[in-house]
Design a protein around this motif. Structure first.
Motif, PDB file in Angstrom:
ATOM      1  N   LEU A 299       0.832  -1.208   0.000  1.00 17.83           N
ATOM      2  CA  LEU A 299       0.000   0.000   0.000  1.00 17.83           C
ATOM      3  C   LEU A 299       0.867   1.259   0.000  1.00 17.83           C
ATOM      4  N   GLY A 300       1.910   1.261   0.814  1.00 13.35           N
ATOM      5  CA  GLY A 300       2.797   2.416   0.863  1.00 13.35           C
ATOM      6  C   GLY A 300       3.482   2.664  -0.466  1.00 13.35           C
ATOM      7  N   GLY A 301       3.913   1.598  -1.134  1.00 12.75           N
ATOM      8  CA  GLY A 301       4.546   1.750  -2.443  1.00 12.75           C
ATOM      9  C   GLY A 301       3.601   2.316  -3.477  1.00 12.75           C
ATOM     10  N   GLN A 302       2.352   1.848  -3.453  1.00 12.09           N
ATOM     11  CA  GLN A 302       1.359   2.366  -4.384  1.00 12.09           C
ATOM     12  C   GLN A 302       1.087   3.842  -4.125  1.00 12.09           C
ATOM     13  N   MET A 303       0.962   4.209  -2.853  1.00 10.88           N
ATOM     14  CA  MET A 303       0.684   5.601  -2.512  1.00 10.88           C
ATOM     15  C   MET A 303       1.848   6.507  -2.890  1.00 10.88           C
ATOM     16  N   ALA A 304       3.075   6.046  -2.631  1.00 14.74           N
ATOM     17  CA  ALA A 304       4.243   6.860  -2.940  1.00 14.74           C
ATOM     18  C   ALA A 304       4.355   7.121  -4.440  1.00 14.74           C
ATOM     19  N   ASP A 305       4.186   6.087  -5.252  1.00 23.34           N
ATOM     20  CA  ASP A 305       4.279   6.276  -6.695  1.00 23.34           C
ATOM     21  C   ASP A 305       3.111   7.087  -7.235  1.00 23.34           C
ATOM     22  N   PHE A 306       1.950   6.993  -6.598  1.00 25.98           N
ATOM     23  CA  PHE A 306       0.809   7.816  -7.008  1.00 25.98           C
ATOM     24  C   PHE A 306       1.103   9.292  -6.776  1.00 25.98           C
ATOM     25  N   LEU A 307       1.648   9.615  -5.608  1.00 19.96           N
ATOM     26  CA  LEU A 307       1.976  11.011  -5.299  1.00 19.96           C
ATOM     27  C   LEU A 307       3.033  11.558  -6.245  1.00 19.96           C
ATOM     28  N   LEU A 308       3.987  10.700  -6.623  1.00 19.56           N
ATOM     29  CA  LEU A 308       5.041  11.142  -7.529  1.00 19.56           C
ATOM     30  C   LEU A 308       4.545  11.275  -8.963  1.00 19.56           C
ATOM     31  N   SER A 309       3.777  10.297  -9.422  1.00 22.37           N
ATOM     32  CA  SER A 309       3.312  10.318 -10.809  1.00 22.37           C
ATOM     33  C   SER A 309       2.340  11.461 -11.077  1.00 22.37           C
ATOM     34  N   ARG A 310       1.615  11.902 -10.052  1.00 22.82           N
ATOM     35  CA  ARG A 310       0.685  13.021 -10.199  1.00 22.82           C
ATOM     36  C   ARG A 310       1.327  14.362  -9.855  1.00 22.82           C
ATOM     37  N   ASN A 311       2.618  14.333  -9.534  1.00 24.68           N
ATOM     38  CA  ASN A 311       3.352  15.550  -9.159  1.00 24.68           C
ATOM     39  C   ASN A 311       2.707  16.281  -7.980  1.00 24.68           C
ATOM     40  N   LEU A 312       2.113  15.519  -7.074  1.00 26.09           N
ATOM     41  CA  LEU A 312       1.493  16.114  -5.896  1.00 26.09           C
ATOM     42  C   LEU A 312       2.537  16.505  -4.853  1.00 26.09           C
ATOM     43  N   LEU A 313       3.601  15.728  -4.768  1.00 25.93           N
ATOM     44  CA  LEU A 313       4.686  16.012  -3.836  1.00 25.93           C
ATOM     45  C   LEU A 313       6.014  15.756  -4.533  1.00 25.93           C
ATOM     46  N   SER A 314       7.048  16.448  -4.079  1.00 19.50           N
ATOM     47  CA  SER A 314       8.375  16.217  -4.636  1.00 19.50           C
ATOM     48  C   SER A 314       8.921  14.884  -4.139  1.00 19.50           C
ATOM     49  N   LEU A 315       9.969  14.401  -4.784  1.00 19.82           N
ATOM     50  CA  LEU A 315      10.534  13.104  -4.421  1.00 19.82           C
ATOM     51  C   LEU A 315      11.051  13.099  -2.990  1.00 19.82           C
ATOM     52  N   ILE A 316      11.775  14.129  -2.589  1.00 22.82           N
ATOM     53  CA  ILE A 316      12.321  14.150  -1.239  1.00 22.82           C
ATOM     54  C   ILE A 316      11.210  14.276  -0.198  1.00 22.82           C
ATOM     55  N   THR A 317      10.127  14.987  -0.541  1.00 22.43           N
ATOM     56  CA  THR A 317       9.000  15.092   0.391  1.00 22.43           C
ATOM     57  C   THR A 317       8.342  13.732   0.603  1.00 22.43           C
ATOM     58  N   VAL A 318       8.197  12.976  -0.476  1.00 22.37           N
ATOM     59  CA  VAL A 318       7.628  11.632  -0.365  1.00 22.37           C
ATOM     60  C   VAL A 318       8.526  10.744   0.482  1.00 22.37           C
ATOM     61  N   ARG A 319       9.828  10.799   0.230  1.00 21.90           N
ATOM     62  CA  ARG A 319      10.755   9.970   0.998  1.00 21.90           C
ATOM     63  C   ARG A 319      10.694  10.312   2.487  1.00 21.90           C
ATOM     64  N   LYS A 320      10.669  11.609   2.814  1.00 22.63           N
ATOM     65  CA  LYS A 320      10.648  12.006   4.225  1.00 22.63           C
ATOM     66  C   LYS A 320       9.278  11.757   4.862  1.00 22.63           C
ATOM     67  N   LEU A 321       8.218  11.876   4.079  1.00 22.17           N
ATOM     68  CA  LEU A 321       6.879  11.598   4.611  1.00 22.17           C
ATOM     69  C   LEU A 321       6.756  10.148   5.039  1.00 22.17           C
ATOM     70  N   PHE A 322       7.125   9.222   4.160  1.00 20.69           N
ATOM     71  CA  PHE A 322       6.975   7.811   4.482  1.00 20.69           C
ATOM     72  C   PHE A 322       8.013   7.355   5.507  1.00 20.69           C
ATOM     73  N   SER A 323       9.165   8.002   5.540  1.00 17.93           N
ATOM     74  CA  SER A 323      10.128   7.703   6.594  1.00 17.93           C
ATOM     75  C   SER A 323       9.588   8.127   7.952  1.00 17.93           C
ATOM     76  N   SER A 324       8.929   9.285   7.989  1.00 20.73           N
ATOM     77  CA  SER A 324       8.344   9.767   9.239  1.00 20.73           C
ATOM     78  C   SER A 324       7.243   8.840   9.729  1.00 20.73           C
ATOM     79  N   LEU A 325       6.370   8.443   8.808  1.00 18.37           N
ATOM     80  CA  LEU A 325       5.295   7.526   9.196  1.00 18.37           C
ATOM     81  C   LEU A 325       5.860   6.188   9.658  1.00 18.37           C
ATOM     82  N   GLY A 326       6.917   5.716   8.981  1.00 17.33           N
ATOM     83  CA  GLY A 326       7.473   4.402   9.296  1.00 17.33           C
ATOM     84  C   GLY A 326       8.308   4.364  10.559  1.00 17.33           C
ATOM     85  N   LEU A 327       8.713   5.507  11.081  1.00 20.61           N
ATOM     86  CA  LEU A 327       9.481   5.535  12.332  1.00 20.61           C
ATOM     87  C   LEU A 327       8.670   6.084  13.500  1.00 20.61           C
ATOM     88  N   LEU A 328       7.803   7.062  13.241  1.00 21.13           N
ATOM     89  CA  LEU A 328       7.037   7.679  14.330  1.00 21.13           C
ATOM     90  C   LEU A 328       5.885   6.803  14.803  1.00 21.13           C
TER      91      LEU A 328
END
Length: 449
Positions: A299-328
């Motif tokens: 699910l996380g992989g699908q969401m990350a690629d969706f955000l990137l493919s639609r240009n909703l968030l930058s690549l580094i924002t996606v990386r830090k967003l999912f890193s934050s969710l995965g550690l916090l």
């Protein structure tokens, strides 16, 4: 019409790259199963009903415990099942021994996979690990030392298999599909079957695959065109050491593996000792967190690629967003866990959420090396996992020591410490993490030692 194959995704889910992800998924699932199977079986293998009297307990430490148990393996075999007098400290060493083996081969196997191709190295690692799993029960009858040796060698084989994957994905995964493909692959006698599939239908890169369609080949090659396929050069070690974005990835791995290793290795023990669940139900309950982890990874992989493919968030924002969710999120669940032990349902829910939410990191710093240095992805993944496995060794040994002193306060300290380590890794990654290809990783840079 001639330009369409370069902009479309090719054959979609019927493509060879998704078949590769699926086969790799079963391979990873097999290796994880081989790692955790002993964690479940050890509940029955260790005589937990006959605790030693403190006055008679050995004070010579886990090393002497290992040596003394070496000659008692066969003697402890009863008419119903083998029962081994392995202390919690000894169990911690057994659990961490596979990590020692993985560390020994992470860097060299990643480097060799980049030179000679990952197919043979990954396939051989999976086959060796699968065969050694079959010999583990026999090894236990001959003593705990042999079990540790078998687990260490098995770790070396798995280290070969783990790191070779990123050499393959650097050539097979288009940038906008990396989170999706790697999450499918990583969410999870099968090992031998996977080996047959691996050696017969997998190729190191799409250019040499005999069955790939022209559309898919053009889509992949055009998407990764910025990544050079020139002959291998010397690895810019000095530049890597000075690179803070790499250290951010390393610290993320260290934090992530600290808590995940505890859950993987000690979850059946926690369910058995804290919730007082029998081994049959413990095995069922122990599987639920891994089902959640696999689901969250995909699910996380699908969401990350969706955000990137639609240009909703930058690549580094996606990386830090999912890193934050995965550690916090898993840190919050771990801190809450000691306070809900009186509630069976709440405890199970939190135990399911910890590995599930932790795997959101797979779309964060876990694949960040493909962003910052794709041509060295396999080598850097070996180093990253080395940091993670070092954390796993420390956390497994520390957990065994803490719960041996006092079970209730020990588990509380284990989870509090894990949350603190996670927060350290998260803060470090948020400050220094990047997603741009580093200058030393670009083709025009010829940095030498």
């Amino acid at each position: 019409m001639d330009e369409k194959p370069t902009t479309r995704k090719g054959s979609g889910f019927c493509s060879l790259r998704y078949a590769l992800a699926l086969i790799m998924h079963f391979s990873n699932f097999t290796m994880i199963t081989q790692r955790v199977s002993l964690s479940i079986a050890i509940i029955a293998m260790v005589n937990s009903t006959q605790h030693q009297d403190p006055a008679n307990a050995s004070t010579e430490g886990p090393v002497m415990d290992l040596l003394s148990n070496q000659s008692r393996g066969i003697k402890d075999f009863s008419t119903r099942a083998a029962v081994y007098q392995w202390s919690t400290e000894t169990q911690g060493i057994i659990f961490s021994s596979i990590s020692y083996g993985i560390i020994l081969t992470l860097i060299p196997s990643g480097y060799l996979a980049g030179i000679f191709g990952a197919k043979q190295i990954l396939g051989a690692g999976l086959l060796i690990s699968s065969l050694l799993t079959l010999f583990t029960p026999l090894a236990a009858d001959f003593g705990v030392i042999l079990v540790i040796v078998i687990r260490t060698v098995q770790g070396m084989a798995q280290g070969m298999a783990w790191t070779g994957q990123f050499t393959i994905w650097a050539k097979w995964a288009p940038p906008l599909e990396r989170s999706k493909l790697t999450s499918i692959a990583g969410s999870g006698s099968i090992g031998c079957v996977c080996c047959v599939l691996w050696f017969t239908v997998i190729y190191d890169d799409p250019m040499h695959h005999p069955c790939i369609s022209v559309r898919e080949k053009e889509h992949i090659t055009s998407s990764v065109a910025q990544q050079s396929s020139s002959p291998r050069r010397s690895v810019p070690i000095k530049a890597m050491v000075r690179c803070l974005p790499l250290w951010a990835i390393f610290m993320g791995f260290f934090s992530h593996f600290w808590l995940c290793t505890i859950i993987i290795t000690y979850l059946p023990t926690y369910i058995s000792t804290v919730l007082h669940v029998n081994i049959r139900d413990s095995g069922v309950l122990s599987s639920l967190p891994f089902i959640a982890a696999s689901s969250c990874t995909i699910l996380g992989g699908q969401m990350a690629d969706f955000l990137l493919s639609r240009n909703l968030l930058s690549l580094i924002t996606v990386r830090k967003l999912f890193s934050s969710l995965g550690l916090l999120l898993p840190s919050l669940c771990a801190v809450a866990l000691p306070f809900v032990t009186s509630s069976y349902i709440a405890t199970i829910v939190l135990l399911i959420l910890i590995p599930g939410t932790s795997n959101l990191c797979d779309s964060g710093f876990i694949i960040n090396t493909l962003d910052v240095a794709p041509r060295y992805a396999s080598f850097l993944m070996g180093i990253s996992r080395g940091f993670g496995l070092t954390a796993g060794i420390i956390s497994s040994t520390t957990t065994g020591f803490l719960i041996s002193q006092d079970s209730e306060s020990g588990w509380r300290n284990v989870f509090f410490l894990s949350a603190a380590v996670n927060m350290f890794g998260l803060i470090f990654y948020l400050i220094f993490g990047q997603a741009e290809i580093q200058s030393w990783a670009k083709e025009r840079t010829l940095t030498r030692l």
